[in-house]
Design an enzyme around this catalytic site. Sequence first.
Site, PDB file in Angstrom:
ATOM      1  N   CYS A  27       0.831  -1.204   0.000  1.00 42.60           N
ATOM      2  CA  CYS A  27       0.000   0.000   0.000  1.00 42.60           C
ATOM      3  C   CYS A  27       0.864   1.252   0.000  1.00 42.60           C
ATOM      4  CB  CYS A  27      -0.932  -0.010   1.202  1.00 42.60           C
ATOM      5  SG  CYS A  27      -1.975   1.464   1.259  1.00 42.60           S
TER       6      CYS A  27
ATOM      7  N   CYS B  98      -0.529   4.126   2.033  1.00 41.90           N
ATOM      8  CA  CYS B  98      -0.373   4.038   3.489  1.00 41.90           C
ATOM      9  C   CYS B  98       1.067   4.339   3.899  1.00 41.90           C
ATOM     10  CB  CYS B  98      -0.690   2.635   4.003  1.00 41.90           C
ATOM     11  SG  CYS B  98      -2.044   1.813   3.214  1.00 41.90           S
ATOM     12  N   ASP B  99       2.025   3.830   3.132  1.00 46.48           N
ATOM     13  CA  ASP B  99       3.407   3.835   3.608  1.00 46.48           C
ATOM     14  C   ASP B  99       4.364   4.694   2.778  1.00 46.48           C
ATOM     15  OD1 ASP B  99       2.560   1.930   5.459  1.00 46.48           O
ATOM     16  OD2 ASP B  99       2.940   0.282   4.073  1.00 46.48           O
TER      17      ASP B  99
END
Length: 351
Positions: free
Chosen positions: A170, A173-174
């Site tokens: 992801c 997300c990261d």
Amino acid sequence: MADVEKVIIIGSGPAGWTAAIYAARANLEPLVFEGAITEENRLAGTLPLGQLSLTTEVENYPGFPAGNLETYLDDAFEKSQRVMMAPHGKEGVSGPELVELMRQQAKNFGTRVVTQDVVDIDVDGHPFKLTTDDGKTHEAQAVIVATGARANYLGLPSEEKFKNRGVSACAVCDGALPRFRNHAVAVVGGGDSAVEEADYLSKFASTVYMIHRRDELRASKIMAQRAIDNPKIEILWSTTLAEVLGNDTDGVTGVRLESTKGEADVEKEVTGVFLAIGHTPNTAFLADKLEMTAKKYIKWTTPGRTYTSVEGIFAAGDVADDYYRQAVTAAGTGCMAALDAERWLAAKGFH
Ligand code: NAP
């Protein structure tokens, strides 16, 4: 045990919330289990609000054009005809915003939401008995399963070793973490997700290598062109990820790549590896309870309906769809599942 619910909805993406909106408006007083907030779910990509909450801008959900919504509405309507007040300067909608609005819409009609995972369903008797991760059971006359799907990993031992230390599925997300900024990173896959991830990462990384096993992208034409035109994205054609390289101190430091055309292995220095190689449906808790497809998606047993192999259990969204997998199609089948459930409950005299 609490009273028997008319309908329990499991899942909290577009399918689950749309099912809840329709079920609530039909006075079915739905109870939604939106999933638990745990580290295990975070690593697996199965946190509440699903895949849509892991994307950036949503450009293809009808009703939310990218651009300034206020201006569009001003152009189309007289002020006196305006009901909707779009926020000033708003540029379309993001995935997390869209799914949060759906959740709020469901709650506005009285939907009750529980932040837990359903871990088991007893489908042998009726009402159905659902067990949540705290060991409690809940009974329901009808169940709508809308648990979606999650990102796949390749299954390499080195990939597992560096999860959370450079390996991720992801980018949204990261991707903004310091370890990826101004360093090269790799994205594995050649579909729309891979392009989306690569494009997003190119905002932070110095170079994004797209590792694709064929010599043609699977991504839609417009997305493929986006990757080709992005000067920071370098597509490594006919290449597979053989090993994630790294150490305990630094996490990921590189990748070893194999050619599918018999050329020598190459190594690239990267600080991150992002997997974008498709999805697996979240159906493990239903194993042997409902009929599944060969790919373990829930089987819709009647064309054009959301019926499953168990009467009174309906499926909506990506958990039963490995073909369209769009937010709007998930929302559509969520609506269908609520209508199917309502009609079934009425026919059985439960509602
Ligand atoms: P996908 O279209 O199934 O693409 C998966 C990619 O991963 C393919 O390129 C595939 O290679 C590769 N792959 C699969 N298994 C692999 C393995 N073991 N090793 C190496 N490569 C592997 O999945 P997706 O990109 O997640 O897209 C899913 C759906 O969501 C699609 O319908 C897509 O259009 C949609 N989507 C849309 C958007 C958007 O419109 N903005 C964004 C994201 C996703 P091959 O090509 O060789 O099979």
